[in-house]
Design a protein around this motif. Structure first.
Motif, PDB file in Angstrom:
ATOM      1  N   TYR A  92       1.015  -1.661  -0.102  1.00  0.00           N
ATOM      2  CA  TYR A  92      -0.103   0.113  -0.079  1.00  0.00           C
ATOM      3  C   TYR A  92       0.808   0.824   0.404  1.00  0.00           C
ATOM      4  O   TYR A  92       2.342   1.448   1.160  1.00  0.00           O
ATOM      5  CB  TYR A  92      -0.817  -0.018   1.585  1.00  0.00           C
ATOM      6  N   TRP A  97       0.297   4.926   1.893  1.00  0.00           N
ATOM      7  CA  TRP A  97      -0.284   6.301   2.413  1.00  0.00           C
ATOM      8  C   TRP A  97      -0.380   6.994   1.519  1.00  0.00           C
ATOM      9  O   TRP A  97       0.664   7.872   2.021  1.00  0.00           O
ATOM     10  CB  TRP A  97       0.186   5.680   3.948  1.00  0.00           C
ATOM     11  N   TRP A 127     -14.386   2.176  12.780  1.00  0.00           N
ATOM     12  CA  TRP A 127     -14.957   2.556  11.806  1.00  0.00           C
ATOM     13  C   TRP A 127     -15.239   3.545  11.618  1.00  0.00           C
ATOM     14  O   TRP A 127     -15.179   4.210  12.599  1.00  0.00           O
ATOM     15  CB  TRP A 127     -16.035   1.533  11.949  1.00  0.00           C
ATOM     16  N   ASN A 178     -14.410  -0.377   2.812  1.00  0.00           N
ATOM     17  CA  ASN A 178     -14.031  -1.282   4.007  1.00  0.00           C
ATOM     18  C   ASN A 178     -11.989  -0.101   3.354  1.00  0.00           C
ATOM     19  O   ASN A 178     -10.784  -1.198   3.518  1.00  0.00           O
ATOM     20  CB  ASN A 178     -13.407  -2.208   3.130  1.00  0.00           C
ATOM     21  N   THR A 179     -11.886   0.513   2.771  1.00  0.00           N
ATOM     22  CA  THR A 179     -10.406   1.200   2.312  1.00  0.00           C
ATOM     23  C   THR A 179      -9.455   1.579   4.166  1.00  0.00           C
ATOM     24  O   THR A 179     -10.799   2.217   5.111  1.00  0.00           O
ATOM     25  CB  THR A 179     -10.549   3.041   2.212  1.00  0.00           C
ATOM     26  N   MET A 180      -8.276   1.296   4.280  1.00  0.00           N
ATOM     27  CA  MET A 180      -7.985   1.437   5.354  1.00  0.00           C
ATOM     28  C   MET A 180      -7.794   2.997   5.409  1.00  0.00           C
ATOM     29  O   MET A 180      -6.968   3.614   4.694  1.00  0.00           O
ATOM     30  CB  MET A 180      -6.566   0.725   5.005  1.00  0.00           C
ATOM     31  N   LYS A 194      -5.256   5.219   7.947  1.00  0.00           N
ATOM     32  CA  LYS A 194      -4.928   5.829   9.847  1.00  0.00           C
ATOM     33  C   LYS A 194      -5.438   7.507   9.916  1.00  0.00           C
ATOM     34  O   LYS A 194      -5.473   8.105   9.307  1.00  0.00           O
ATOM     35  CB  LYS A 194      -3.637   5.778   9.464  1.00  0.00           C
ATOM     36  N   VAL A 232      -5.858   1.038  12.875  1.00  0.00           N
ATOM     37  CA  VAL A 232      -5.847   1.640  11.263  1.00  0.00           C
ATOM     38  C   VAL A 232      -7.827   0.889  11.420  1.00  0.00           C
ATOM     39  O   VAL A 232      -8.347   0.198  12.185  1.00  0.00           O
ATOM     40  CB  VAL A 232      -5.695   0.619  10.426  1.00  0.00           C
ATOM     41  N   TYR A 233      -8.172   2.222  10.891  1.00  0.00           N
ATOM     42  CA  TYR A 233      -9.926   2.385  10.956  1.00  0.00           C
ATOM     43  C   TYR A 233     -10.401   1.763   9.711  1.00  0.00           C
ATOM     44  O   TYR A 233      -9.422   2.515   8.262  1.00  0.00           O
ATOM     45  CB  TYR A 233     -10.011   3.862  11.510  1.00  0.00           C
ATOM     46  N   LEU A 234     -11.415   1.171   9.453  1.00  0.00           N
ATOM     47  CA  LEU A 234     -11.854   0.747   8.428  1.00  0.00           C
ATOM     48  C   LEU A 234     -13.307   1.838   8.032  1.00  0.00           C
ATOM     49  O   LEU A 234     -14.064   2.064   8.576  1.00  0.00           O
ATOM     50  CB  LEU A 234     -12.525  -0.699   7.979  1.00  0.00           C
ATOM     51  N   TYR A 289      -4.994   7.508   3.795  1.00  0.00           N
ATOM     52  CA  TYR A 289      -5.596   6.566   3.062  1.00  0.00           C
ATOM     53  C   TYR A 289      -4.722   5.125   2.685  1.00  0.00           C
ATOM     54  O   TYR A 289      -4.027   6.126   1.895  1.00  0.00           O
ATOM     55  CB  TYR A 289      -6.884   5.972   3.161  1.00  0.00           C
TER      56      TYR A 289
END
Length: 119
Positions: free
Chosen positions: A5, A7, A44, A59-61, A63, A70-72, A108
């Motif tokens: 990924y 970021w 979330w 569903n993107t990760m 921070k 990590v949030y979704l 993200y």
């Protein structure tokens, strides 16, 4: 092959929300706009719909600079909001109100192309 990924940083306005009828859907306060069943304890966020076009889709990760982990992306906000995230804080309305509204830096995840062109 494990995905890698990149970021992408971005400044947004962050607010907080709870899964209660007055802040979500009166009929289904524990169901997100994408149909996920929300429950306290999950990391979330909801995003303003303009951020969907920038890559913060379901569903993107993500921070968030003031939170660990990590949030979704699991929910979408009302059309009127722009450049905003809403951090899910379970049923703790007092905690969400204390958070208030503030500018934060998020990052993200975007999947990078891991296919090598060398022989």
């Amino acid at each position: 092959m494990t995905p890698s990924y990149e970021w992408i940083p971005m400044e947004v306005t962050a607010t907080a929300y709870n899964s209660v009828p007055s802040q979500t859907s009166y009929e289904h306060p524990k169901i997100t706009a994408w149909g996920d069943s929300i429950k306290p304890g999950v990391k979330w966020i909801a995003v303003s719909r303009d951020l969907l076009r920038k890559g913060l889709t379901h569903n993107t990760m993500v921070k968030i600079d003031t939170f660990e982990g990590v949030y979704l992306v699991k929910d979408k906000m009302h059309w009127r909001w722009r450049n905003r995230i809403d951090i899910y804080m379970g049923n703790n309305i007092k905690k969400a109100r204390q958070w208030g509204r503030r500018k934060v830096i998020i990052q993200y995840a975007v999947t990078t192309d891991t296919v090598s062109t060398s022989p």
